[in-house]
Design a protein around this motif. Sequence first.
Motif, PDB file in Angstrom:
ATOM      1  N   THR A  14       5.302 -50.693  26.426  1.00 37.10           N
ATOM      2  CA  THR A  14       6.546 -51.396  26.748  1.00 37.10           C
ATOM      3  C   THR A  14       7.251 -51.914  25.502  1.00 37.10           C
ATOM      4  O   THR A  14       8.391 -52.373  25.582  1.00 37.10           O
ATOM      5  N   ARG A  15       6.591 -51.846  24.360  1.00 38.56           N
ATOM      6  CA  ARG A  15       7.184 -52.319  23.110  1.00 38.56           C
ATOM      7  C   ARG A  15       6.523 -51.580  21.952  1.00 38.56           C
ATOM      8  O   ARG A  15       5.513 -50.898  22.118  1.00 38.56           O
ATOM      9  N   ARG A  16       7.095 -51.690  20.776  1.00 35.72           N
ATOM     10  CA  ARG A  16       6.502 -51.099  19.572  1.00 35.72           C
ATOM     11  C   ARG A  16       5.277 -51.928  19.178  1.00 35.72           C
ATOM     12  O   ARG A  16       5.334 -53.164  19.158  1.00 35.72           O
ATOM     13  N   ARG A  17       4.185 -51.237  18.888  1.00 33.81           N
ATOM     14  CA  ARG A  17       2.939 -51.914  18.538  1.00 33.81           C
ATOM     15  C   ARG A  17       2.263 -51.224  17.349  1.00 33.81           C
ATOM     16  O   ARG A  17       2.492 -50.044  17.079  1.00 33.81           O
ATOM     17  N   ALA A  18       1.395 -51.981  16.702  1.00 37.24           N
ATOM     18  CA  ALA A  18       0.520 -51.453  15.659  1.00 37.24           C
ATOM     19  C   ALA A  18      -0.910 -51.846  15.997  1.00 37.24           C
ATOM     20  O   ALA A  18      -1.150 -52.937  16.529  1.00 37.24           O
ATOM     21  N   GLY A  19      -1.834 -50.946  15.705  1.00 34.60           N
ATOM     22  CA  GLY A  19      -3.235 -51.221  16.003  1.00 34.60           C
ATOM     23  C   GLY A  19      -4.158 -50.668  14.938  1.00 34.60           C
ATOM     24  O   GLY A  19      -3.726 -49.991  13.994  1.00 34.60           O
ATOM     25  N   VAL A  20      -5.433 -50.968  15.109  1.00 34.24           N
ATOM     26  CA  VAL A  20      -6.462 -50.586  14.143  1.00 34.24           C
ATOM     27  C   VAL A  20      -7.563 -49.821  14.862  1.00 34.24           C
ATOM     28  O   VAL A  20      -7.962 -50.185  15.977  1.00 34.24           O
ATOM     29  N   LEU A  21      -8.029 -48.756  14.221  1.00 33.49           N
ATOM     30  CA  LEU A  21      -9.168 -47.983  14.714  1.00 33.49           C
ATOM     31  C   LEU A  21     -10.430 -48.439  13.992  1.00 33.49           C
ATOM     32  O   LEU A  21     -10.534 -48.305  12.770  1.00 33.49           O
ATOM     33  N   LEU A  22     -11.354 -49.011  14.748  1.00 32.62           N
ATOM     34  CA  LEU A  22     -12.652 -49.407  14.198  1.00 32.62           C
ATOM     35  C   LEU A  22     -13.659 -49.405  15.334  1.00 32.62           C
ATOM     36  O   LEU A  22     -13.494 -50.149  16.317  1.00 32.62           O
ATOM     37  N   PRO A  80       1.659 -46.156   0.912  1.00 34.32           N
ATOM     38  CA  PRO A  80       2.886 -45.419   1.251  1.00 34.32           C
ATOM     39  C   PRO A  80       2.765 -44.636   2.560  1.00 34.32           C
ATOM     40  O   PRO A  80       3.737 -44.524   3.315  1.00 34.32           O
ATOM     41  N   VAL A  81       1.572 -44.113   2.852  1.00 35.65           N
ATOM     42  CA  VAL A  81       1.352 -43.392   4.110  1.00 35.65           C
ATOM     43  C   VAL A  81       1.358 -44.373   5.277  1.00 35.65           C
ATOM     44  O   VAL A  81       1.945 -44.116   6.332  1.00 35.65           O
ATOM     45  N   ILE A  82       0.694 -45.519   5.101  1.00 35.92           N
ATOM     46  CA  ILE A  82       0.663 -46.541   6.152  1.00 35.92           C
ATOM     47  C   ILE A  82       2.068 -47.028   6.460  1.00 35.92           C
ATOM     48  O   ILE A  82       2.477 -47.131   7.624  1.00 35.92           O
ATOM     49  N   GLN A  83       2.843 -47.321   5.416  1.00 34.82           N
ATOM     50  CA  GLN A  83       4.190 -47.836   5.636  1.00 34.82           C
ATOM     51  C   GLN A  83       5.062 -46.798   6.325  1.00 34.82           C
ATOM     52  O   GLN A  83       5.867 -47.130   7.208  1.00 34.82           O
ATOM     53  N   ALA A  84       4.913 -45.522   5.957  1.00 32.97           N
ATOM     54  CA  ALA A  84       5.681 -44.469   6.612  1.00 32.97           C
ATOM     55  C   ALA A  84       5.334 -44.402   8.090  1.00 32.97           C
ATOM     56  O   ALA A  84       6.215 -44.283   8.953  1.00 32.97           O
ATOM     57  N   ALA A  85       4.043 -44.483   8.413  1.00 27.11           N
ATOM     58  CA  ALA A  85       3.618 -44.446   9.820  1.00 27.11           C
ATOM     59  C   ALA A  85       4.203 -45.630  10.581  1.00 27.11           C
ATOM     60  O   ALA A  85       4.645 -45.488  11.728  1.00 27.11           O
ATOM     61  N   MET A  86       4.207 -46.795   9.954  1.00 26.17           N
ATOM     62  CA  MET A  86       4.768 -47.971  10.619  1.00 26.17           C
ATOM     63  C   MET A  86       6.251 -47.789  10.926  1.00 26.17           C
ATOM     64  O   MET A  86       6.776 -48.317  11.902  1.00 26.17           O
ATOM     65  N   GLY A  87       6.956 -47.012  10.090  1.00 23.26           N
ATOM     66  CA  GLY A  87       8.368 -46.784  10.292  1.00 23.26           C
ATOM     67  C   GLY A  87       8.684 -45.673  11.276  1.00 23.26           C
ATOM     68  O   GLY A  87       9.857 -45.412  11.552  1.00 23.26           O
ATOM     69  N   SER A  88       7.658 -45.020  11.826  1.00 19.82           N
ATOM     70  CA  SER A  88       7.871 -43.932  12.782  1.00 19.82           C
ATOM     71  C   SER A  88       8.577 -44.433  14.039  1.00 19.82           C
ATOM     72  O   SER A  88       8.473 -45.606  14.405  1.00 19.82           O
ATOM     73  N   VAL A  89       9.260 -43.502  14.733  1.00 20.02           N
ATOM     74  CA  VAL A  89       9.857 -43.857  16.025  1.00 20.02           C
ATOM     75  C   VAL A  89       8.790 -44.013  17.101  1.00 20.02           C
ATOM     76  O   VAL A  89       9.061 -44.565  18.180  1.00 20.02           O
ATOM     77  N   SER A  90       7.572 -43.526  16.836  1.00 15.97           N
ATOM     78  CA  SER A  90       6.488 -43.640  17.811  1.00 15.97           C
ATOM     79  C   SER A  90       6.220 -45.103  18.127  1.00 15.97           C
ATOM     80  O   SER A  90       6.164 -45.943  17.224  1.00 15.97           O
ATOM     81  N   ARG A  91       6.025 -45.388  19.406  1.00 16.58           N
ATOM     82  CA  ARG A  91       5.868 -46.786  19.814  1.00 16.58           C
ATOM     83  C   ARG A  91       4.538 -47.379  19.371  1.00 16.58           C
ATOM     84  O   ARG A  91       4.425 -48.595  19.231  1.00 16.58           O
ATOM     85  N   LEU A  92       3.530 -46.539  19.190  1.00 22.63           N
ATOM     86  CA  LEU A  92       2.220 -47.060  18.804  1.00 22.63           C
ATOM     87  C   LEU A  92       1.726 -46.346  17.561  1.00 22.63           C
ATOM     88  O   LEU A  92       1.636 -45.116  17.531  1.00 22.63           O
TER      89      LEU A  92
END
Length: 493
Positions: free
Chosen positions: A12-20, A428-440
């Motif tokens: 329902t919103r843009r999110r960021a998460g961690v895989l562990l 730089p890869v992390i920041q690019a991923a964060m800027g993606s249009v993908s919601r997660l």
Amino acid sequence: MTDRLPPIPVFTRRRAGVLLHPTALPGCHGKLGLHARQFVNFLVEAGMTVWQALPTGPTHPDLSPYQSLSAHAGNPALIDLCDLIEPGLVAEASLKEPRHQLLASVAERFLGGRYTATPQMNPEVWQQFVSDHASWLDDFALFMAIREQVGGSNWTDWPEPLRKRDPAALAEFVRHHSDTVERVRVEQFLFHVQWRALRQYARDRGVLFFGDIPIFVAHDSADVWANPELFKLDQNGQPTVVAGVPPDYFSPEGQHWGNPLYDWSAMAAEGYRWWIARLNSQRELFDLLRIDHFRGLQAFWEIPSEAPSAANGYWVSGPADDFLSACFESLPDLPLVAENLGIIGEDVEQLRHRFRLPGMTVMQFGFDGSPTNPHLLHNHQADDLVYTGTHDNDTTLGWYRSLDKPTRDHVNRYLRVSGADQAKHPWPVIQAAMGSVSRLVIVPMQDLLGLGSEARFNTPGTTENNWSWKLPDNYQQLESTERMRDVVQLYGR
């Protein structure tokens, strides 16, 4: 125990998460207590709202979470013994005892009522748990107890009456080994109590749980032993055909996984009961679920068990729409993600889209030189997930360091990284991923900490040094959570 936490849609919103995976947390007495709560706090400080784990079932000695002893059970190795001190199930001085011995003592005390009951853990809740989960718990407890008594051998090597589930033989076994059977059931109860408490702790702080379901199950599992009619087995319980993938660019000989294949006709005849129960079990634990090797629902690679190579296999049509329709009819709010990595045909993508299932992109996979590569940032879709890397890849720093110069230059050019900034990878890869249009967006913990190949979790096709990496005890000091939160907020996550 069947009362689920109210569903919260992840997209329902843009999110960021961690895989562990929880096994990678610090701590020597279990993972689901203090160390897990501290990790949730770390995620909150970093602005992350999703924690993704690998399958959480009990493993074989190789520790692979994708070859579990059960599709339903939790891994008792995750139970935090320190959290059992306060209710009186464990004495602090006894923590030095062998874990198996200590859990046997815990079960004895619990069943004998020698502990301080709580709203989450008392005789009434215990009986409700046993009743609600009887469809898999009884078989699993019996399977593990027998396996323990015969030295851990595969169920196909058990004495025939036990292998073929002769009712009289099973009843006789329970009469002689009821303590072991009950211990296994108590372990599952404690796992579920602690997992539910952790999930509530996380949810109270805005963090949701994301799980993973392997499409196939291990041959040596309670599931296959208890339901042989649902798998393609011979009269001795051995697979007649097994799973794998055909030869491709990444694997010239193909991959021979060895998992037994489902008898999808038998599954369909009973309305996919077994699969729906499996999904329901995981729905109790997670807010979002990934189906690993989703393409196997459209068509799977069937290898004759006697074949020497995966190259001897052939494609067989899967249950596709019929299966997914049955799943969503029984579980309308089922929150699925399709793992669609690798060489995926249009028929698989059409199946995914018909059921509106998010797919996956991985930043590391984008740099083959083609501007139409779906993993490149400018080709991402809002409804899909983006990863910097997965548990099967090298860490992003390890990957970047391993690239040849032309590919590395291509990565830097695409990400607009030059000069001294090249030393800042993987950010730089992390920041690019964060800027993606993908919601997660999901970032492996190793990438957030800027760790190299020494922190890789798994290397497919190998059997050594996998699934054993541990998060450093001082992980909270290795990278600034303020830096993480800044980039999360910068891109509206």
